[in-house]
Design a protein around this motif. Structure first.
Motif, PDB file in Angstrom:
ATOM      1  N   ASP A 123     -14.835   3.769  -6.687  1.00  0.00           N
ATOM      2  CA  ASP A 123     -13.540   3.189  -7.063  1.00  0.00           C
ATOM      3  C   ASP A 123     -12.410   3.645  -6.144  1.00  0.00           C
ATOM      4  OD1 ASP A 123     -14.561   1.793  -9.201  1.00  0.00           O
ATOM      5  OD2 ASP A 123     -14.072   3.352 -10.665  1.00  0.00           O
ATOM      6  N   GLU A 124     -12.742   4.143  -4.976  1.00  0.00           N
ATOM      7  CA  GLU A 124     -11.730   4.701  -4.091  1.00  0.00           C
ATOM      8  C   GLU A 124     -10.642   3.697  -3.734  1.00  0.00           C
ATOM      9  OE1 GLU A 124     -14.998   4.892  -3.505  1.00  0.00           O
ATOM     10  OE2 GLU A 124     -15.523   7.015  -3.374  1.00  0.00           O
ATOM     11  N   GLU A 125     -11.035   2.453  -3.423  1.00  0.00           N
ATOM     12  CA  GLU A 125     -10.043   1.457  -3.015  1.00  0.00           C
ATOM     13  C   GLU A 125      -9.095   1.111  -4.154  1.00  0.00           C
ATOM     14  OE1 GLU A 125     -11.547  -1.980  -0.962  1.00  0.00           O
ATOM     15  OE2 GLU A 125     -13.032  -0.760   0.084  1.00  0.00           O
ATOM     16  N   CYS A 126      -9.619   0.925  -5.337  1.00  0.00           N
ATOM     17  CA  CYS A 126      -8.769   0.619  -6.491  1.00  0.00           C
ATOM     18  C   CYS A 126      -7.834   1.786  -6.797  1.00  0.00           C
ATOM     19  CB  CYS A 126      -9.616   0.300  -7.723  1.00  0.00           C
ATOM     20  SG  CYS A 126     -10.489  -1.266  -7.623  1.00  0.00           S
ATOM     21  N   TYR A 127      -8.381   2.987  -6.708  1.00  0.00           N
ATOM     22  CA  TYR A 127      -7.586   4.184  -6.963  1.00  0.00           C
ATOM     23  C   TYR A 127      -6.429   4.278  -5.971  1.00  0.00           C
ATOM     24  CZ  TYR A 127      -6.378   9.126  -7.346  1.00  0.00           C
ATOM     25  OH  TYR A 127      -5.704  10.297  -7.497  1.00  0.00           O
ATOM     26  N   LEU A 128      -6.734   4.095  -4.689  1.00  0.00           N
ATOM     27  CA  LEU A 128      -5.691   4.175  -3.668  1.00  0.00           C
ATOM     28  C   LEU A 128      -4.648   3.077  -3.849  1.00  0.00           C
ATOM     29  CD1 LEU A 128      -7.816   5.046  -0.515  1.00  0.00           C
ATOM     30  CD2 LEU A 128      -6.127   6.499  -1.639  1.00  0.00           C
ATOM     31  N   LEU A 129      -5.089   1.877  -4.161  1.00  0.00           N
ATOM     32  CA  LEU A 129      -4.160   0.778  -4.355  1.00  0.00           C
ATOM     33  C   LEU A 129      -3.254   1.031  -5.555  1.00  0.00           C
ATOM     34  CD1 LEU A 129      -3.220  -1.934  -3.335  1.00  0.00           C
ATOM     35  CD2 LEU A 129      -4.994  -3.023  -4.712  1.00  0.00           C
ATOM     36  N   ASP A 130      -3.794   1.539  -6.646  1.00  0.00           N
ATOM     37  CA  ASP A 130      -2.973   1.871  -7.816  1.00  0.00           C
ATOM     38  C   ASP A 130      -1.944   2.952  -7.488  1.00  0.00           C
ATOM     39  OD1 ASP A 130      -4.217   0.024  -9.444  1.00  0.00           O
ATOM     40  OD2 ASP A 130      -5.577   1.494 -10.365  1.00  0.00           O
ATOM     41  N   ARG A 131      -2.390   3.966  -6.773  1.00  0.00           N
ATOM     42  CA  ARG A 131      -1.471   5.043  -6.386  1.00  0.00           C
ATOM     43  C   ARG A 131      -0.381   4.518  -5.464  1.00  0.00           C
ATOM     44  NH1 ARG A 131      -2.852  10.514  -7.207  1.00  0.00           N
ATOM     45  NH2 ARG A 131      -0.684  10.696  -6.599  1.00  0.00           N
ATOM     46  N   PHE A 132      -0.754   3.663  -4.510  1.00  0.00           N
ATOM     47  CA  PHE A 132       0.202   3.080  -3.574  1.00  0.00           C
ATOM     48  C   PHE A 132       1.241   2.258  -4.330  1.00  0.00           C
ATOM     49  CE2 PHE A 132       1.546  -0.442  -0.828  1.00  0.00           C
ATOM     50  CZ  PHE A 132       2.082   0.263   0.238  1.00  0.00           C
ATOM     51  N   ARG A 133       0.792   1.438  -5.277  1.00  0.00           N
ATOM     52  CA  ARG A 133       1.711   0.590  -6.045  1.00  0.00           C
ATOM     53  C   ARG A 133       2.673   1.412  -6.902  1.00  0.00           C
ATOM     54  NH1 ARG A 133      -2.863  -3.809  -7.677  1.00  0.00           N
ATOM     55  NH2 ARG A 133      -2.647  -5.120  -5.826  1.00  0.00           N
ATOM     56  N   GLY A 134       2.278   2.614  -7.252  1.00  0.00           N
ATOM     57  CA  GLY A 134       3.143   3.477  -8.057  1.00  0.00           C
ATOM     58  C   GLY A 134       4.183   4.236  -7.256  1.00  0.00           C
ATOM     59  N   LEU A 135       4.093   4.158  -5.927  1.00  0.00           N
ATOM     60  CA  LEU A 135       5.055   4.862  -5.088  1.00  0.00           C
ATOM     61  C   LEU A 135       6.390   4.128  -5.044  1.00  0.00           C
ATOM     62  CD1 LEU A 135       2.830   5.729  -1.985  1.00  0.00           C
ATOM     63  CD2 LEU A 135       3.668   7.324  -3.712  1.00  0.00           C
ATOM     64  N   PRO A 136       7.483   4.878  -4.855  1.00  0.00           N
ATOM     65  CA  PRO A 136       8.771   4.223  -4.628  1.00  0.00           C
ATOM     66  C   PRO A 136       8.716   3.451  -3.301  1.00  0.00           C
ATOM     67  CG  PRO A 136       9.054   6.585  -5.024  1.00  0.00           C
ATOM     68  CD  PRO A 136       7.594   6.328  -4.915  1.00  0.00           C
ATOM     69  N   PRO A 137       9.517   2.394  -3.149  1.00  0.00           N
ATOM     70  CA  PRO A 137       9.468   1.571  -1.941  1.00  0.00           C
ATOM     71  C   PRO A 137       9.612   2.353  -0.638  1.00  0.00           C
ATOM     72  CG  PRO A 137      10.806   0.497  -3.608  1.00  0.00           C
ATOM     73  CD  PRO A 137      10.443   1.849  -4.143  1.00  0.00           C
ATOM     74  N   ALA A 138      10.480   3.344  -0.606  1.00  0.00           N
ATOM     75  CA  ALA A 138      10.676   4.111   0.631  1.00  0.00           C
ATOM     76  C   ALA A 138       9.400   4.868   1.014  1.00  0.00           C
ATOM     77  CB  ALA A 138      11.839   5.083   0.468  1.00  0.00           C
ATOM     78  N   LYS A 139       8.701   5.401   0.033  1.00  0.00           N
ATOM     79  CA  LYS A 139       7.461   6.123   0.323  1.00  0.00           C
ATOM     80  C   LYS A 139       6.354   5.162   0.743  1.00  0.00           C
ATOM     81  CE  LYS A 139       8.255  10.350  -2.191  1.00  0.00           C
ATOM     82  NZ  LYS A 139       7.703  11.334  -3.093  1.00  0.00           N
ATOM     83  N   ARG A 140       6.356   3.972   0.166  1.00  0.00           N
ATOM     84  CA  ARG A 140       5.378   2.965   0.594  1.00  0.00           C
ATOM     85  C   ARG A 140       5.577   2.648   2.070  1.00  0.00           C
ATOM     86  NH1 ARG A 140       5.410  -1.922  -3.791  1.00  0.00           N
ATOM     87  NH2 ARG A 140       5.185  -0.644  -5.654  1.00  0.00           N
ATOM     88  N   GLN A 141       6.836   2.417   2.457  1.00  0.00           N
ATOM     89  CA  GLN A 141       7.140   2.087   3.844  1.00  0.00           C
ATOM     90  C   GLN A 141       6.765   3.234   4.774  1.00  0.00           C
ATOM     91  OE1 GLN A 141       7.986  -0.858   5.071  1.00  0.00           O
ATOM     92  NE2 GLN A 141       7.786  -1.622   2.985  1.00  0.00           N
ATOM     93  N   ALA A 142       7.018   4.461   4.352  1.00  0.00           N
ATOM     94  CA  ALA A 142       6.675   5.628   5.170  1.00  0.00           C
ATOM     95  C   ALA A 142       5.170   5.728   5.350  1.00  0.00           C
ATOM     96  CB  ALA A 142       7.235   6.904   4.534  1.00  0.00           C
ATOM     97  N   LEU A 143       4.425   5.474   4.295  1.00  0.00           N
ATOM     98  CA  LEU A 143       2.967   5.532   4.383  1.00  0.00           C
ATOM     99  C   LEU A 143       2.436   4.430   5.303  1.00  0.00           C
ATOM    100  CD1 LEU A 143       0.329   6.828   3.531  1.00  0.00           C
ATOM    101  CD2 LEU A 143       0.387   5.413   1.473  1.00  0.00           C
ATOM    102  N   LEU A 144       2.975   3.249   5.155  1.00  0.00           N
ATOM    103  CA  LEU A 144       2.556   2.143   6.021  1.00  0.00           C
ATOM    104  C   LEU A 144       2.881   2.434   7.478  1.00  0.00           C
ATOM    105  CD1 LEU A 144       3.524  -0.915   3.805  1.00  0.00           C
ATOM    106  CD2 LEU A 144       1.213  -0.101   4.358  1.00  0.00           C
ATOM    107  N   ALA A 145       4.016   3.069   7.735  1.00  0.00           N
ATOM    108  CA  ALA A 145       4.395   3.424   9.104  1.00  0.00           C
ATOM    109  C   ALA A 145       3.406   4.430   9.688  1.00  0.00           C
ATOM    110  CB  ALA A 145       5.813   3.978   9.134  1.00  0.00           C
ATOM    111  N   LEU A 146       2.924   5.349   8.859  1.00  0.00           N
ATOM    112  CA  LEU A 146       1.929   6.321   9.335  1.00  0.00           C
ATOM    113  C   LEU A 146       0.606   5.645   9.709  1.00  0.00           C
ATOM    114  CD1 LEU A 146       2.369   9.285   6.839  1.00  0.00           C
ATOM    115  CD2 LEU A 146       2.834   9.312   9.279  1.00  0.00           C
ATOM    116  N   LEU A 147       0.280   4.595   8.993  1.00  0.00           N
ATOM    117  CA  LEU A 147      -0.992   3.909   9.234  1.00  0.00           C
ATOM    118  C   LEU A 147      -0.962   3.008  10.462  1.00  0.00           C
ATOM    119  CD1 LEU A 147      -1.899   3.025   5.552  1.00  0.00           C
ATOM    120  CD2 LEU A 147      -2.881   4.844   6.954  1.00  0.00           C
ATOM    121  N   ASP A 148       0.230   2.639  10.909  1.00  0.00           N
ATOM    122  CA  ASP A 148       0.336   1.777  12.094  1.00  0.00           C
ATOM    123  C   ASP A 148       0.050   2.528  13.363  1.00  0.00           C
ATOM    124  OD1 ASP A 148       0.788  -0.580  10.807  1.00  0.00           O
ATOM    125  OD2 ASP A 148       2.967  -0.387  10.881  1.00  0.00           O
TER     126      ASP A 148
END
Length: 90
Positions: free
Chosen positions: A65-90
């Motif tokens: 269930d790793e993908e579902c878990y990560l997606l749920d955690r990601f969706r629970g982040l504030p927008p600024a943290k989501r953007q920061a995480l996405l920037a790290l992945l680029d």
């Protein structure tokens, strides 16, 4: 009691996260003790049960269930943290 018989008292400055001081104040009022006594009592209780109270090692997400878990955690982040995480992945 003379000075040699008095217990040694150590001072330690603690920085609380916002709002924690109010929670401690409320708890100390309910317990009819000072904030200092409340903090000391809670630390003594916590340390008295250590290391039994430490979490047991386990996987962060159930296997498969790793993908579902990560997606749920990601969706629970504030927008600024989501953007920061996405920037790290680029």
């Amino acid at each position: 009691m003379n000075q040699q018989e008095q217990p040694r008292i150590e001072k330690f400055v603690v920085r609380f996260p916002a709002g924690m001081r109010d929670h401690i104040a409320a708890a100390s009022r309910l317990g009819h003790r000072s904030m200092n006594a409340e903090i000391v009592a809670r630390l003594q209780h916590s340390l008295g049960h250590w290391p039994d109270s430490l979490p047991v090692a386990r996987h962060a997400a159930p296997a498969g269930d790793e993908e579902c878990y990560l997606l749920d955690r990601f969706r629970g982040l504030p927008p600024a943290k989501r953007q920061a995480l996405l920037a790290l992945l680029d």
